[in-house]
Design a protein around this motif. Structure first.
Motif, PDB file in Angstrom:
ATOM      1  N   ARG A 287       0.463  -0.828  -0.209  1.00  0.00           N
ATOM      2  CA  ARG A 287       0.220  -0.312  -0.518  1.00  0.00           C
ATOM      3  C   ARG A 287       1.461   1.316  -0.329  1.00  0.00           C
ATOM      4  N   HIS A 288       1.474   0.769   0.853  1.00  0.00           N
ATOM      5  CA  HIS A 288       2.543   2.383   0.548  1.00  0.00           C
ATOM      6  C   HIS A 288       3.259   2.850  -0.581  1.00  0.00           C
ATOM      7  N   LEU A 289       3.766   2.074  -0.706  1.00  0.00           N
ATOM      8  CA  LEU A 289       4.298   2.142  -2.774  1.00  0.00           C
ATOM      9  C   LEU A 289       3.520   2.299  -3.773  1.00  0.00           C
ATOM     10  N   ASN A 290       2.395   1.748  -2.840  1.00  0.00           N
ATOM     11  CA  ASN A 290       1.182   2.581  -4.300  1.00  0.00           C
ATOM     12  C   ASN A 290       0.629   3.951  -4.159  1.00  0.00           C
ATOM     13  N   GLU A 291       0.723   4.178  -2.550  1.00  0.00           N
ATOM     14  CA  GLU A 291       0.461   5.663  -2.786  1.00  0.00           C
ATOM     15  C   GLU A 291       0.908   6.621  -2.766  1.00  0.00           C
ATOM     16  N   ALA A 292       3.092   6.202  -2.393  1.00  0.00           N
ATOM     17  CA  ALA A 292       4.229   6.985  -3.111  1.00  0.00           C
ATOM     18  C   ALA A 292       4.482   7.042  -4.373  1.00  0.00           C
ATOM     19  N   GLY A 293       4.284   6.106  -4.677  1.00  0.00           N
ATOM     20  CA  GLY A 293       4.489   6.403  -6.412  1.00  0.00           C
ATOM     21  C   GLY A 293       5.839   5.749  -6.350  1.00  0.00           C
ATOM     22  N   LEU A 294       6.050   4.795  -7.344  1.00  0.00           N
ATOM     23  CA  LEU A 294       6.919   3.908  -7.210  1.00  0.00           C
ATOM     24  C   LEU A 294       8.318   4.573  -8.617  1.00  0.00           C
ATOM     25  N   GLN A 295       9.415   4.723  -7.840  1.00  0.00           N
ATOM     26  CA  GLN A 295      10.627   5.090  -8.614  1.00  0.00           C
ATOM     27  C   GLN A 295      11.063   4.180  -9.368  1.00  0.00           C
ATOM     28  N   VAL A 296      10.876   3.861 -10.792  1.00  0.00           N
ATOM     29  CA  VAL A 296      12.438   2.998 -11.069  1.00  0.00           C
ATOM     30  C   VAL A 296      13.814   2.654 -10.721  1.00  0.00           C
ATOM     31  N   ALA A 297      14.023   4.412  -9.602  1.00  0.00           N
ATOM     32  CA  ALA A 297      15.737   4.086  -9.580  1.00  0.00           C
ATOM     33  C   ALA A 297      15.394   3.092  -8.037  1.00  0.00           C
ATOM     34  N   ASP A 298      14.431   3.074  -7.145  1.00  0.00           N
ATOM     35  CA  ASP A 298      13.816   2.632  -6.056  1.00  0.00           C
ATOM     36  C   ASP A 298      14.164   1.305  -6.573  1.00  0.00           C
ATOM     37  N   LEU A 299      13.834   0.968  -7.700  1.00  0.00           N
ATOM     38  CA  LEU A 299      13.396  -0.880  -8.052  1.00  0.00           C
ATOM     39  C   LEU A 299      14.558  -2.289  -6.938  1.00  0.00           C
ATOM     40  N   PRO A 300      15.897  -1.760  -7.550  1.00  0.00           N
ATOM     41  CA  PRO A 300      16.552  -2.438  -7.155  1.00  0.00           C
ATOM     42  C   PRO A 300      16.331  -2.971  -5.280  1.00  0.00           C
ATOM     43  N   GLN A 301      16.720  -1.567  -4.895  1.00  0.00           N
ATOM     44  CA  GLN A 301      16.447  -1.681  -3.484  1.00  0.00           C
ATOM     45  C   GLN A 301      15.343  -2.524  -3.060  1.00  0.00           C
ATOM     46  N   ILE A 302      14.069  -2.460  -3.349  1.00  0.00           N
ATOM     47  CA  ILE A 302      12.591  -3.142  -3.329  1.00  0.00           C
ATOM     48  C   ILE A 302      13.069  -4.377  -3.619  1.00  0.00           C
ATOM     49  N   ILE A 303      13.863  -5.049  -4.822  1.00  0.00           N
ATOM     50  CA  ILE A 303      13.803  -6.128  -4.891  1.00  0.00           C
ATOM     51  C   ILE A 303      14.833  -7.413  -3.876  1.00  0.00           C
ATOM     52  N   ILE A 304      15.835  -6.435  -2.985  1.00  0.00           N
ATOM     53  CA  ILE A 304      16.661  -6.892  -1.915  1.00  0.00           C
ATOM     54  C   ILE A 304      16.116  -7.143  -0.487  1.00  0.00           C
ATOM     55  N   MET A 305      15.250  -6.194  -1.222  1.00  0.00           N
ATOM     56  CA  MET A 305      14.413  -5.834   0.272  1.00  0.00           C
ATOM     57  C   MET A 305      13.272  -6.905   0.419  1.00  0.00           C
ATOM     58  N   LEU A 306      12.277  -7.079  -0.617  1.00  0.00           N
ATOM     59  CA  LEU A 306      11.765  -8.053  -0.750  1.00  0.00           C
ATOM     60  C   LEU A 306      12.209 -10.101  -0.472  1.00  0.00           C
ATOM     61  N   THR A 307      13.898  -9.940  -1.710  1.00  0.00           N
ATOM     62  CA  THR A 307      14.181 -10.818  -1.565  1.00  0.00           C
ATOM     63  C   THR A 307      14.173 -11.383   0.083  1.00  0.00           C
ATOM     64  N   GLN A 308      14.992 -10.560   1.033  1.00  0.00           N
ATOM     65  CA  GLN A 308      14.990 -10.530   2.058  1.00  0.00           C
ATOM     66  C   GLN A 308      13.934 -10.922   2.932  1.00  0.00           C
ATOM     67  N   TYR A 309      13.043 -10.564   2.494  1.00  0.00           N
ATOM     68  CA  TYR A 309      11.800 -10.876   3.365  1.00  0.00           C
ATOM     69  C   TYR A 309      11.127 -12.199   3.266  1.00  0.00           C
ATOM     70  N   ARG A 310      11.563 -12.466   1.434  1.00  0.00           N
ATOM     71  CA  ARG A 310      11.022 -13.754   1.429  1.00  0.00           C
ATOM     72  C   ARG A 310      11.721 -14.512   1.935  1.00  0.00           C
ATOM     73  N   ASP A 311      12.729 -14.564   2.665  1.00  0.00           N
ATOM     74  CA  ASP A 311      14.273 -15.435   2.517  1.00  0.00           C
ATOM     75  C   ASP A 311      14.152 -16.252   4.142  1.00  0.00           C
ATOM     76  N   ALA A 312      13.785 -14.431   4.957  1.00  0.00           N
ATOM     77  CA  ALA A 312      13.083 -15.259   6.204  1.00  0.00           C
ATOM     78  C   ALA A 312      11.862 -15.482   6.625  1.00  0.00           C
ATOM     79  N   LEU A 313      10.629 -15.605   5.514  1.00  0.00           N
ATOM     80  CA  LEU A 313       9.337 -16.261   5.470  1.00  0.00           C
ATOM     81  C   LEU A 313      10.301 -17.499   5.507  1.00  0.00           C
ATOM     82  N   ILE A 314      10.272 -18.009   4.150  1.00  0.00           N
ATOM     83  CA  ILE A 314      11.249 -19.287   3.831  1.00  0.00           C
ATOM     84  C   ILE A 314      11.861 -20.294   5.236  1.00  0.00           C
ATOM     85  N   GLY A 315      12.834 -19.149   5.828  1.00  0.00           N
ATOM     86  CA  GLY A 315      13.072 -19.636   7.070  1.00  0.00           C
ATOM     87  C   GLY A 315      13.123 -19.263   8.954  1.00  0.00           C
TER      88      GLY A 315
END
Length: 135
Positions: free
Chosen positions: A96-124
């Motif tokens: 929701r925060h990302l949708n409201e803030a408006g996603l910038q292309v420059a932010d995408l790599p950092q968001i992907i890293i955060m989501l990957t860490q989040y996924r890894d935390a869920l798996i473990g």
């Protein structure tokens, strides 16, 4: 002759994953229309039963709903469900925060890293009582 229905028993809908015997499966739907007064009468008589369950019981002369097997969910699964539901809520808030803030292309790599860490935390992910064992 007015039939009395045991209103201390509540109707229980089949839970997900519960499979009825082939002969007990309800495949046909019967619809009827009632006016406001008739609906009020049904609601007054049905007590805690669903309308459909009450009408079926009345039609077939049953005093209480057909018993359905109770599915017991192990405490471990209940705890895991609570932990995962909190994670899902956090993920929804992040989206929701990302949708409201408006996603910038420059932010995408950092968001992907955060989501990957989040996924890894869920798996473990481990339950709180598992983490207490390590201390």
């Amino acid at each position: 002759m007015m039939m009395t229905i045991d209103q201390t028993k509540t109707s229980r809908r089949p839970r997900r994953g519960h499979v009825l015997a082939e002969s007990d499966r309800r495949r046909h739907k019967v619809m009827t229309r009632v006016n406001d007064a008739e609906l009020a009468e049904i609601d007054a008589r049905r007590g805690l039963y669903d309308r459909g369950e009450f009408l079926r019981m009345s039609l077939f002369g049953m005093k209480q709903a057909r018993p359905r097997p109770t599915i017991i969910i192990p405490a471990l699964n209940q705890t895991a469900w609570l932990v995962l539901s909190r994670s899902a809520s956090n993920l929804n808030q992040l989206s929701r925060h990302l949708n409201e803030a408006g996603l910038q292309v420059a932010d995408l790599p950092q968001i992907i890293i955060m989501l990957t860490q989040y996924r890894d935390a869920l798996i473990g992910a481990r339950l709180p009582e598992d983490q207490d064992d390590e201390s």
